[in-house]
Design an enzyme around this catalytic site. Structure first.
Site, mmCIF file in Angstrom:
data_model
loop_
_atom_site.group_PDB
_atom_site.id
_atom_site.type_symbol
_atom_site.label_atom_id
_atom_site.label_comp_id
_atom_site.label_asym_id
_atom_site.label_seq_id
_atom_site.Cartn_x
_atom_site.Cartn_y
_atom_site.Cartn_z
ATOM 1 N NE ARG A 79 -0.329 -10.888 -4.401
ATOM 2 C CZ ARG A 79 0.810 -10.390 -3.998
ATOM 3 N NH1 ARG A 79 1.598 -11.066 -3.177
ATOM 4 N NH2 ARG A 79 1.211 -9.208 -4.404
ATOM 5 C CE1 TYR A 223 -10.568 -8.033 -1.573
ATOM 6 C CE2 TYR A 223 -8.406 -8.188 -2.579
ATOM 7 C CZ TYR A 223 -9.568 -7.475 -2.333
ATOM 8 O OH TYR A 223 -9.717 -6.230 -2.869
ATOM 9 C CE LYS A 232 -0.687 -11.535 -8.914
ATOM 10 N NZ LYS A 232 -0.009 -10.731 -9.916
ATOM 11 C CG HIS A 252 4.288 -10.413 -11.567
ATOM 12 N ND1 HIS A 252 4.601 -9.643 -10.476
ATOM 13 C CD2 HIS A 252 2.958 -10.250 -11.773
ATOM 14 C CE1 HIS A 252 3.514 -9.039 -10.034
ATOM 15 N NE2 HIS A 252 2.503 -9.375 -10.803
ATOM 16 C CB SER A 274 1.322 -6.429 -6.915
ATOM 17 O OG SER A 274 1.504 -7.780 -7.219
ATOM 18 C CB CYS A 276 4.616 -0.955 -9.828
ATOM 19 S SG CYS A 276 5.239 -1.067 -8.152
ATOM 20 C CG ASP A 299 -0.835 -9.740 -13.011
ATOM 21 O OD1 ASP A 299 0.017 -8.948 -12.565
ATOM 22 O OD2 ASP A 299 -1.331 -10.653 -12.323
ATOM 23 N NE ARG A 391 -5.900 -5.843 -6.483
ATOM 24 C CZ ARG A 391 -4.718 -6.053 -7.083
ATOM 25 N NH1 ARG A 391 -4.636 -6.303 -8.371
ATOM 26 N NH2 ARG A 391 -3.607 -5.984 -6.379
HETATM 27 O O1 SAT Z 1 -4.460 -10.434 -5.415
HETATM 28 S S1 SAT Z 1 -3.556 -10.666 -6.542
HETATM 29 O O2 SAT Z 1 -2.389 -11.410 -6.104
HETATM 30 O O3 SAT Z 1 -4.239 -11.409 -7.596
HETATM 31 C C1 SAT Z 1 -3.119 -9.166 -7.188
HETATM 32 C C2 SAT Z 1 -1.709 -8.762 -7.136
HETATM 33 O O4 SAT Z 1 -1.070 -8.800 -6.101
HETATM 34 O O5 SAT Z 1 -1.200 -8.345 -8.195
HETATM 35 MN MN MN Z 2 0.402 -8.874 -10.465
#
Ligand code: SAT
Ligand code: MN
Length: 608
Positions: A79, A223, A232, A252, A274, A276, A299, A391
């Protein structure tokens, strides 16, 4: 199909949707338009397209049936928070923690980029539901994209297809999600160019949100959260705005189901930044006999009030888009089981026998790999084999511990909300808030060391309130006011709030708590607090487990480690007061009175 659109015939029954598709097609100039139905055949077709276009390679079917490995452009791996914009009418509505741009100006800029950006490509129309189709807690979006990778990922991560269009009907509302990788195959001057394995715009990326019109415009990245706009962008940034307008919460948070040996059930949500450990906690294998954890979501949680005044949560997603490095049989056996087939792997390494590998996946390092940049890799080469933000995308239904009610349209009633982050010091293993307002205060000052999930420096401490810093679609102070308002509305029926920290370290920098499966010991105490069964001790920060209240049977933990884990570092807290005050100051008069009051009370408790 293109013909259909330009002559104005109908691609769906929804006139607003048809008009929007037509408008986007006229701007982006795709060669074709395709309405996605989300079928298994369509999914397979997208995988094959990616393989033939060299975006992906099949993994060895004997190792990972029906799975692909994708390598992105090294300039497009996470991100991009500095390219993420909240385009509310006024800057103050976005607040000091968001990048703001004026909506019309941003649209002007992006229309320039979108002009002809899909030439030589297909425009895919993806109607999707966030949450079980037709659930009163769910909402609908439509993503227009030129990326087959996005189509395949959206089919896993959301509910895509004709049933969504049926719910949408002729007049239904939907969130407009426009996405382009920004790599046209025909340039403005008419010259053609060949496609590349991971098309993106290396120079210009924009992830823009228009909260007032509930639109998302994304350009230049393929991505993760930049491109899978249901996640998100919609389910957090736009949904947080909808939630405030409509009186619910878009958070979140993972959602887990905890069952005790007496078969009593409690549902718990937890917000961590994210990377963690949300996915690991959501699928944890408890080490205490008789206790069971099942996963509802890993998530995002959408919570609305039920008729009984309690908050009911759904997982708006249908899959897991998890961080691969660090995932192993030891850290998350259930995630590993999800990944045995029908999964998409992005930026992982390739083994000599055609399987995937990432850091910490196995106790022993492979002797040789092809790394995520397609280079030869050996253990002594000094590089990571997988990107730290590599990922996996995998369907939630493949999870061995998915809760049977994970698709219940009514959602599950939430008893507790956990906040947490990576904190080497100061914050104890677990603290219970005195009440909802105090819990909102704890969530608002939450801090965590940064991870690879976002582009930028890793390991520096930043405040990440409710783990929503990069995901709140409006002024964070107004968001806190909304939290406080929700508590006032439902009083004692609100979930209890806890603050956890698995990441505390000793003076030598070693983790004091084993984490992973052993976190069930903390979950047990939380369960028992909710049931009025466990003892707690009052500290200035909140309530911590009474000595002996934490079930540590079978766990070997140094005696002083527990003392340290359950101690509130009063001096450390005192030292943080000025930084909290400073942090709050940026919100000016928008900071809710309730939080100002909590900070004052906290200061008083630290003095006495
Ligand atoms: O790339 S994402 O935003 O979907 C993953 C994350 O940051 O938790
Ligand atoms: Mn997340």
């Amino acid at each position: 199909m293109r013909e259909d659109m330009t002559t104005g015939s109908k691609i769906t029954r929804n006139a607003q949707l048809n008009a929007w598709i037509k408008e986007v097609a006229a701007m982006c100039l795709p060669d074709n338009i395709r309405l996605c139905n989300g079928s298994a055949d369509e999914y397979q077709e997208m995988l094959s397209l990616m393989v033939s276009g060299k975006t992906a390679r099949w993994l060895n079917p004997e190792k990972r049936p029906n799975s692909i490995l994708v390598w992105s452009d090294p300039a497009d791996v996470a991100r991009v928070e500095d390219r993420t914009f909240i385009c509310s009418p006024s800057k103050d509505d976005a607040g000091p923690t968001n990048n703001w741009a004026a909506p019309e100006e941003m649209k002007q800029t992006m229309r320039g980029l979108y002009a002809g950006c899909m030439r030589g490509r297909t425009l895919y129309v993806i109607p999707f539901s966030m949450g079980p189709v037709g659930s009163p807690i769910a909402h609908i979006g439509v993503e227009l994209t030129d990326s087959p990778y996005v189509v395949a990922n959206m089919i896993i991560m959301t509910r895509v297809g004709t049933s969504v269009l049926d719910v949408l009907g002729e007049n239904g509302e939907f969130v407009r999600c426009l996405h382009s990788v920004g790599y046209p195959l025909v340039l403005a001057d008419g010259t053609q160019r060949a496609d590349v394995s991971w098309p993106c715009d290396g120079k210009q990326k924009y992830i823009s949100h228009f909260p007032e019109s509930k639109e998302i415009w994304s350009y230049g990245s393929g991505y993760g959260g930049n491109a899978l706009l249901g996640k998100k962008c919609f389910a957090l940034r736009i949904a947080s705005v909808m939630a405030r307008e409509q009186g619910w919460l878009a958070e979140h948070m993972l959602i887990l189901k905890l069952t005790n040996p007496q078969n009593e059930v409690r549902y718990i949500c937890a917000a961590f930044p994210s990377a963690c450990g949300k996915t690991n906690l959501a699928m944890l294998s408890p080490t205490i006999p008789g206790w069971k954890v099942e996963c509802v979501g890993d998530d995002i949680a959408w919570m609305k009030f039920g008729g009984d005044g309690r908050l009911y949560a759904i997982n708006p997603e249908a899959g897991f888009f998890g961080v691969a490095p660090g995932t192993s049989d030891e850290s998350n056996l259930n995630a590993m089981a999800c990944l045995t087939r029908d999964s998409i792997f992005t930026n992982c390494a390739l083994t000599d026998d055609g399987d995937v590998w990432w850091e910490q996946m196995t106790p022993r390092l492979p002797a040789h790999l092809i790394d995520w940049t397609a280079k030869e890799w050996t253990p002594d080469c000094g590089r990571n084999a997988a990107h730290p933000n590599a990922r996996f995308t995998t369907p939630a239904r493949q999870c061995p511990v998915i809760a049977p009610e994970w698709e219940d349209p009514q959602g599950v009633p939430i008893s507790a909300v956990l906040f947490g982050g990576r904190r080497a010091g100061v914050i104890p293993l677990v603290t219970e808030a005195f009440n909802w307002r105090h819990g909102t205060f704890l969530g608002s000052i939450m801090g965590s060391e940064t991870t690879a999930a976002a582009a930028g420096q890793v390991g520096t401490l930043r405040r990440d309130p409710m783990a929503m810093l990069p995901f709140c679609g409006y002024n964070m102070a107004d968001y806190w006011a909304h939290w406080l308002g929700m508590g006032e509305r439902s009083g004692a029926k609100m979930p209890r709030i806890f603050y956890v920290n698995w990441f505390r370290k000793d003076a030598e920098g070693r983790f004091l708590w084993p984490g992973y499966s052993e976190n069930c010991r903390v979950l047990k105490w939380i369960f028992e607090r909710c049931a009025g069964q466990a003892e707690a001790l009052e500290t200035p920060l909140g309530l911590i487990p009474e000595k002996g209240a934490l079930d540590l049977r079978g766990l070997s933990l140094a005696a002083d480690a527990l003392d340290e884990l359950l101690s509130v570092d009063i001096d450390g807290c005192r030292m943080e007061l000025p930084s909290i005050e400073q942090y709050y100051q940026q919100f000016g008069s928008r900071l809710p009175e309730g939080l100002r009051h909590e900070l004052k009370e906290f200061g008083k408790r630290l003095q006495s």
